[in-house]
Write an enzyme that holds these catalytic residues in place. Structure first.
Site, short mmCIF file in Angstrom:
data_model
loop_
_atom_site.label_atom_id
_atom_site.label_comp_id
_atom_site.label_asym_id
_atom_site.label_seq_id
_atom_site.Cartn_x
_atom_site.Cartn_y
_atom_site.Cartn_z
N ARG A 181 -7.66 -4.50 4.07
CA ARG A 181 -6.57 -3.60 4.46
C ARG A 181 -7.08 -2.17 4.59
NH1 ARG A 181 -3.82 -7.59 1.67
NH2 ARG A 181 -2.54 -8.75 3.17
N GLU A 362 0.36 -17.48 1.89
CA GLU A 362 1.34 -16.86 2.79
C GLU A 362 1.13 -17.25 4.26
OE1 GLU A 362 2.40 -12.84 0.27
OE2 GLU A 362 0.78 -12.73 1.73
N TRP A 499 -4.90 -5.41 -4.40
CA TRP A 499 -4.68 -5.41 -2.95
C TRP A 499 -4.58 -3.99 -2.46
CZ3 TRP A 499 -5.57 -10.02 -1.00
CH2 TRP A 499 -5.35 -11.15 -1.81
N GLU A 501 -3.18 -2.52 0.51
CA GLU A 501 -2.28 -2.03 1.55
C GLU A 501 -1.96 -0.55 1.36
OE1 GLU A 501 -1.84 -4.87 -0.10
OE2 GLU A 501 -0.82 -6.40 1.09
#
Length: 643
Positions: A181, A362, A499, A501
């Site tokens: 990301r 996902e 993560w 993001e």
């Protein structure tokens, strides 16, 4: 044998002293600490002796030697390597012969002895144990240099005399960093690995591919990095960005060359850290599809671009994920398996660790449901639903990975529709998937969002960068990798996941990792019986000066309260301030001014005045501010009632 007898004697005789070591503050908490009287003063020039330097472990002993020298150099004393202990070493590293090894310590355990007369001795079966002994020893040293009496030429490094026996509870102790990301440089990744190794983590899970970037060089598919590694730079809240325009440039990102990866692997090895590479599939594959549209089932994929975080990409609903763009590799396309055979072939040659992570999380089936190719595949293979379509894909991928001499691990979604026969499971959607996998006799790494997602907010949303969920330090410390109902025999260990993001730079990645990374480290290394929240907090605070000395950023969120809001019958607001720590005081204002310790002290829930516009809260300890000022207006307070 003498060593085993010594350990048994030590454990019995010194048990009563284990909890009296107030000046010994180690993270993760060792198995056994026996504080003894006195201190050992290290001289300005330290003599260091290593035994068995020419053994089969000589290369790893070299890593140990370099680690100790580099860590000690920041405190200025000159460490001198001596060939024999006869000249009086101050610090000794002792590897036990195989016939004298201690089975309790295994490959990563150590015995650290600090004696007022003889100095420091770290004993282990293998170099990894010596390495972890160094990490404990360095936590007993000052965070920064203090000079002795004027003209003495001495450096005041005073070590508490103690005997410490230590070894890990679990073999898999991991941290995951998402570089897809947002891209982090080779140097930044190395620094992250170095810091995690200080707290006895031994697994770096490297999330290398996703919708927002492909970060690993693949010679046979150059567009994966010439196209897939670059997106449009946008700053704000990921997932809410404006649409990309024709004027925007896809020039934000980067990738690791194979030489970069070799250097990072070598660096990690020197810090006794394994690297688990992850290539996420069949979902989370937009960067690959933007590079090679033929990997998709969906017509028009040649118009796709690497995702830049704009809104409208997917919807998470009560009935599942609804995709507005097809970010999945096509299970019905033979070219996909040819692609993966080549990619995994190159990846397997790079990474020595026996596992490759294949993602599996996902995966939106929105476009599969209307694909003629998927319908034909289902008919041919007698697949009854979309979960079985994904399972078909995962099983084929497992065969490819195994053909390269590696084993598969994936997120817990790969259990759905029928798990691949030999796959290990990383349980992230709570603990349920991990429990089920152990009962099916699959190896499991526990990594539940409940305790181990470091990208979640760690304090009140009014002061933390906004993320959709929260994880306080105290909750992270409650992590147990062996939940009720799980078969311990199949629990390899656990890890925390970061993560990226919402991470735009490595400083914020550090902020999100520490101190919650300390909590997970202790849950994975220390005996469950040795965990204690109050003790842990005092040891966390002892680490902050060390992080400061190393210029590593961390979050002070444990000093800040959570603000809870309820609606009174007269439509006014009732405010509750929840503390993580008992030994702080909270002061607040409701008149728009800035509170200090002369303002009202919080003693329980209170009613906000009818026309108040702003609540401000700050925490103090011993009449000194220790937390951050939290300001939240009436509109934001009322919004919390709705939630």
């Amino acid at each position: 044998m003498f060593f085993c007898n010594y350990v048994r004697l030590f454990r019995g005789a010194e048990q009563a002293q284990q909890d009296t070591a107030s000046d010994i503050k180690i993270i993760p908490e060792p198995v056994s600490v026996a504080r003894q009287s006195g201190y050992y003063q290290l001289p300005a020039q330290i003599k260091v002796y290593y035994n068995k330097a020419s053994s089969e472990d000589s290369k790893e002993l070299g890593f140990v030697q370099k680690e100790f020298t580099s860590r000690l150099s920041k405190l200025n004393p000159q460490a001198k390597l001596i060939p024999s202990d006869k000249t009086g070493a101050n610090v000794r590293f002792v590897l036990l012969d195989k016939d004298r090894s201690d089975t309790t310590l295994k490959t990563e355990g150590y015995l650290l002895s600090i004696n007022a007369k003889t100095g420091v001795t770290i004993t282990a079966n293998k170099p990894a144990g010596l390495y972890y002994g160094i990490q404990t020893l360095m936590q007993l040293m000052p965070a920064s240099l203090t000079v002795g009496a004027a003209g003495s030429g001495e450096v005041a490094i005073k070590l508490p005399c103690a005997e410490i026996i230590d070894y890990p509870r679990f073999a898999w102790r991991g941290l995951m960093l998402d570089v897809a990301r947002h891209f982090f440089t080779k140097a930044e990744v190395m620094d992250y690995i170095k810091e995690m190794s200080k707290y006895k983590y031994n697994m770096f899970h490297w999330h290398l591919t996703d919708d927002e970037g492909w970060r690993i060089q693949i010679d046979a598919y150059p567009k994966l990095t010439s196209v897939g590694a670059w997106k449009v730079k946008k700053i704000g809240y990921f997932g809410t960005f404006s649409p990309v325009t024709a004027q925007d440039k896809y020039d934000y990102g980067g990738f690791y060359t194979k030489q970069d990866i070799r250097e990072i692997i070598a660096f990690a090895k020197a810090h006794f850290v394994n690297i688990l590479p992850e290539l996420d599939m069949p979902g989370h594959s937009m960067a690959a599809i933007a590079s090679y549209p033929e990997l998709s089932c969906t017509p028009g994929a040649d118009k796709y671009h690497v995702r830049s975080g704009q809104a409208g990409f997917m919807d998470w609903t009560d009935s599942g994920i609804v995709a507005h763009y097809d970010n999945t590799l096509c299970p019905a396309n033979p070219k996909v398996y040819q692609f993966l055979d080549t990619v995994f072939g190159e990846v397997a040659k790079l990474f020595p660790f026996p596992y490759i992570h294949i993602g599996g999380d996902e995966c939106a089936k929105t476009f599969w449901k209307k694909s003629p190719a998927i319908a034909q595949l289902m008919k041919k293979e007698n697949l009854k639903n979309m979960d079985q379509v994904q399972s078909y894909f995962e099983k084929r991928v497992e065969k490819i990975v195994e053909s390269k001499g590696k084993k598969v691990i994936g997120w817990d979604e790969i259990l759905e529709g029928g798990v691949a026969p030999n796959a290990a499971i990383m349980s992230w959607r709570g603990e349920k998937g991990g429990i089920a996998a152990t009962q099916m006799k699959h190896d499991v790494v526990m990594s539940p969002t409940t305790y181990a997602y470091l990208d979640y907010m760690q304090g009140d949303p009014a002061i933390e960068p906004h993320v959709y969920a929260s994880l306080r330090l105290k909750k992270a410390y409650q992590f147990d990798p062996v939940p009720e109902g799980a078969d311990l025999a199949y629990i390899k260990g656990g890890q925390a996941n970061l993560w990226s993001e919402q991470l735009y730079n490595i400083r914020h990645a550090q902020y999100m990792t520490w101190p919650r990374g300390f909590a997970i480290a202790e849950c994975l290394w220390s005996p469950k019986s040795r965990k204690n929240w109050d003790s842990f907090v005092s040891r966390v605070e002892a680490q902050f000066p060390r992080l400061d000395a190393d210029s590593v950023k961390y979050a002070p969120s444990m000093y800040d309260p959570d603000i809870a809001v309820a609606l009174n019958s007269d439509s006014t607001l009732n405010i509750t301030l929840n503390k993580e720590l008992d030994n702080i005081d909270l002061y607040y204002s409701v008149d728009n001014s800035f509170p200090d310790n002369f303002y009202p002290k919080y003693t329980g829930p209170f009613k906000l005045p009818k026309d108040a516009a702003m609540l401000r809260v700050i925490s103090y300890r011993r009449n000194q501010p220790i937390g951050r000022l939290i300001s939240i207006d009436i509109k934001a307070l009322r919004a919390r009632i709705k939630k």
